[in-house]
Design a protein around this motif. Structure first.
Motif, PDB file in Angstrom:
ATOM      1  N   GLY A  75     -18.046 -51.082  -4.061  1.00  0.00           N
ATOM      2  CA  GLY A  75     -18.516 -52.050  -5.042  1.00  0.00           C
ATOM      3  C   GLY A  75     -18.192 -51.654  -6.459  1.00  0.00           C
ATOM      4  N   SER A  76     -19.218 -51.507  -7.290  1.00  0.00           N
ATOM      5  CA  SER A  76     -19.029 -51.227  -8.710  1.00  0.00           C
ATOM      6  C   SER A  76     -18.837 -49.749  -9.008  1.00  0.00           C
ATOM      7  N   THR A  77     -19.007 -48.894  -7.991  1.00  0.00           N
ATOM      8  CA  THR A  77     -18.973 -47.454  -8.258  1.00  0.00           C
ATOM      9  C   THR A  77     -18.039 -46.708  -7.310  1.00  0.00           C
ATOM     10  N   MET A  78     -17.712 -45.500  -7.704  1.00  0.00           N
ATOM     11  CA  MET A  78     -16.989 -44.538  -6.883  1.00  0.00           C
ATOM     12  C   MET A  78     -17.924 -43.348  -6.677  1.00  0.00           C
ATOM     13  N   VAL A  79     -18.078 -42.934  -5.424  1.00  0.00           N
ATOM     14  CA  VAL A  79     -19.062 -41.901  -5.092  1.00  0.00           C
ATOM     15  C   VAL A  79     -18.354 -40.597  -4.753  1.00  0.00           C
ATOM     16  N   ASP A  80     -18.743 -39.530  -5.437  1.00  0.00           N
ATOM     17  CA  ASP A  80     -18.176 -38.209  -5.190  1.00  0.00           C
ATOM     18  C   ASP A  80     -18.586 -37.716  -3.801  1.00  0.00           C
ATOM     19  N   MET A  81     -17.623 -37.224  -3.035  1.00  0.00           N
ATOM     20  CA  MET A  81     -17.887 -36.836  -1.646  1.00  0.00           C
ATOM     21  C   MET A  81     -18.802 -35.616  -1.543  1.00  0.00           C
ATOM     22  N   LYS A  82     -18.800 -34.749  -2.550  1.00  0.00           N
ATOM     23  CA  LYS A  82     -19.596 -33.524  -2.488  1.00  0.00           C
ATOM     24  C   LYS A  82     -20.964 -33.688  -3.140  1.00  0.00           C
ATOM     25  N   THR A  83     -20.975 -34.212  -4.356  1.00  0.00           N
ATOM     26  CA  THR A  83     -22.239 -34.309  -5.093  1.00  0.00           C
ATOM     27  C   THR A  83     -22.974 -35.620  -4.811  1.00  0.00           C
TER      28      THR A  83
END
Length: 565
Positions: A249-257
């Protein structure tokens, strides 16, 4: 459905996929039977079967209004239950229609909410379903039971059924979403392997320079669908995919944090906008991308004039099917997993997930909620889930000697793929926006729930052009062109609901408004003005409270990772 903006930003996603716990329901699939009449748990099949017609309204993709019984599937379900549906779809603006419904209190019996769920929930449009499910819903509990805690509302109650809860998991062999390119281009340049955005646009330009017209009309280098209400995400989302992120959606999520960062205003969005700005200066970008409606967009794709475009497969199904029906493989498209730079792992294929922020619910104006919930429960029997996806054996699908579902002939395939035939049979009306198995489910006998995920169907439908293209790239199916997705237990983040009037909801609304104002103008202006235009955009964007929004999504993502939905 998608794809994906946060719900209150107005996006409906098409795809509800999850690695679900398999239920050991008492129903069994009888693929060899010519009649799909329900015969499993009897609770929902007993009682009143006298004729009745209820109203169904969908905020989803527009289709013509119809009585369910005018289709083969709807008629069979009516025979089982006595229930028919007056099925109506949104015409015009969804926000306006929802507002009129809420203000008047004039609701149909059930609503397919699409992107309007938050407003409808806040208005008290739906009734709680828990008691009805407990009394009449053995199949509902079998299918949705493992997911109940993922879509209960704050008061602990269930108000709607999301579009699909997976039972098992099977991937889609013919996945095609991303940067599409006309096959004639690949053929002319001897099927080059292109992976980066620069390579993609360079190839479009070379071909357009050699072929400036198609059938007397100017060739269009690149188009996208960002002009109609609820379609602007088609311009916003490519930045995350190009950077190697899935559709969150509106964001990109860091795989680690597991920190969520906005796509809007990021260096990735800037790079994507700058590339479109450069391509526009080269005469490649269709300026009507920002004004045309869905029908105009699909007509252009079907015309053969467009060399490339970005879309999700569910947005362009009619054009895809019509081009295949026309029989000219060179004018058809193939989606490629384009990224910014070599070495970036593409993430176009969604990881298993569960969409919990919209679905179909029974309204406070429903005439007989108990009978409707019985209809839903009957619909969720496996033989009826086969009916709404595969149809009727020997009419719309076949079963081979090994018990595998497939198509015996092209006529059966066309019943699923030809828009007119699919509507007449009822696949277009009954196979998605109802209580249902998830797209990636597996039937009790091991067949894929949906024809699109059945390997035998994938290979049956390949044309000579398909086979030549796949062979040129050394793969057997189109999904093999893409990387397998990395597991993301929060997926999809776009399904995180935002409360109406909350700081997060107000932020995303303002952020979307800013992007609609600035991004098209930025693309269509001279490259000499790009940096100034970007700075002007960012000056306005930075006035918004983006940190509150990012912190909110981060917290929700981290909660989901911890198992708290």
């Amino acid at each position: 459905m998608f794809k994906g903006k946060i719900l209150t930003a107005g996006l409906a996603l098409v795809l509800a996929a999850a690695l679900g716990g398999c239920g050991n329901g008492s129903n069994s699939s009888d693929g060899a039977s010519n009649s799909p009449a329900a015969k499993g748990n009897s609770a929902s099949g007993s009682g009143d079967t006298s004729p009745v017609t209820y109203k169904y309204f969908s905020f989803g993709a527009p289709k013509k209004q119809i009585l369910g019984s005018e289709t083969t599937i709807g008629k069979e379900l009516q025979t089982q239950t006595g229930v028919d549906w007056n099925i109506e779809y949104l015409v015009g603006d969804g926000d306006t229609k929802a507002g009129v419904m809420i203000a008047s209190g004039d609701y149909p019996d059930i609503i397919d909410s699409s992107g309007q769920m938050a407003k409808l929930m806040d208005a008290g449009a739906f009734i709680p379903l828990d008691d009805l499910i407990e009394k009449y819903g053995p199949n509902i509990k079998r299918v949705y039971g493992p997911y109940f805690d993922k879509f209960r509302q704050k008061d602990g109650k269930l108000y709607f059924f999301p579009y699909g809860a997976n039972i098992g998991y099977v991937s889609e062999p013919n996945f095609q979403t991303g940067f599409y390119i006309q096959r004639s281009i690949l053929k002319e340049f001897n099927y080059p392997k292109i992976t980066t955005l620069d390579e993609y646009f360079d190839l479009l330009k070379q071909y357009k320079d050699k072929h400036p017209q198609v059938n007397g009309q100017d060739t269009i280098g690149f188009a996208t669908f960002a002009g109609e209400q609820g379609s602007f995400f088609t311009l916003q989302n490519p930045a995350m995919h190009l950077a190697g992120y899935p559709n969150d959606g509106s964001t990109m999520v860091d795989m680690k944090t597991h920190e969520a960062k906005l796509v809007a205003g990021s260096e990735y969005q800037k790079r994507w906008m700058q590339k479109l700005n450069e391509a526009n200066a080269q005469g490649l970008v269709d300026p009507e991308s920002f004004t045309m409606n869905r029908d105009q967009y699909l007509a252009k794709l079907t015309s053969g004039r467009v060399l490339g475009y970005f879309s999700y497969s569910w947005q362009v199904g009619d054009a895809t099917n019509n081009l295949k029906k026309a029989g000219d493989d060179d004018k058809r498209y193939v989606a490629l997993p384009i990224v910014f730079d070599k070495g970036i792992k593409d993430q176009y294929i969604d990881p298993p997930g569960f969409v919990n922020n919209y679905g179909v619910g029974i309204t406070v104006k429903a005439k007989d909620p108990a009978r409707i919930i019985k209809y839903f429960d009957n619909l969720l029997k496996e033989e009826n889930q086969i009916l709404v996806q595969w149809g009727i054996k020997d009419q719309s699908y076949a079963v081979d000697a090994n018990g595998r579902f497939t198509y015996a002939n092209d006529e059966q395939r066309q019943m699923h793929e030809d828009p007119e035939k699919s509507q007449k049979f009822g696949f277009d009306y009954f196979n998605y926006s109802w209580p249902r198995y998830g797209n990636n489910s597996v039937l009790e006998d091991g067949n894929a729930y949906g024809p699109g995920n059945q390997p035998e169907v994938a290979s049956f439908g390949y044309t000579e052009g398909d086979k030549k293209l796949l062979a040129a790239y050394g793969v057997k199916t189109f999904s093999e062109l893409f990387s397998n997705p990395d597991e993301r237990p929060w997926s999809p983040a776009w399904s995180i609901a935002l409360e109406q009037g909350s700081p997060e909801q107000m932020f995303i609304t303002k952020a979307d408004d800013l992007q609609r104002k600035y991004l098209p103008a930025m693309i269509l202006d001279s490259p000499a003005n790009f940096d100034k235009n970007w700075d002007d955009y960012m000056n306005q964007f930075n006035k918004l409270d983006k940190k509150t929004y990012e912190d909110f999504i981060t917290k929700k993502v981290q909660d989901r990772v911890a198992g708290k939905w």
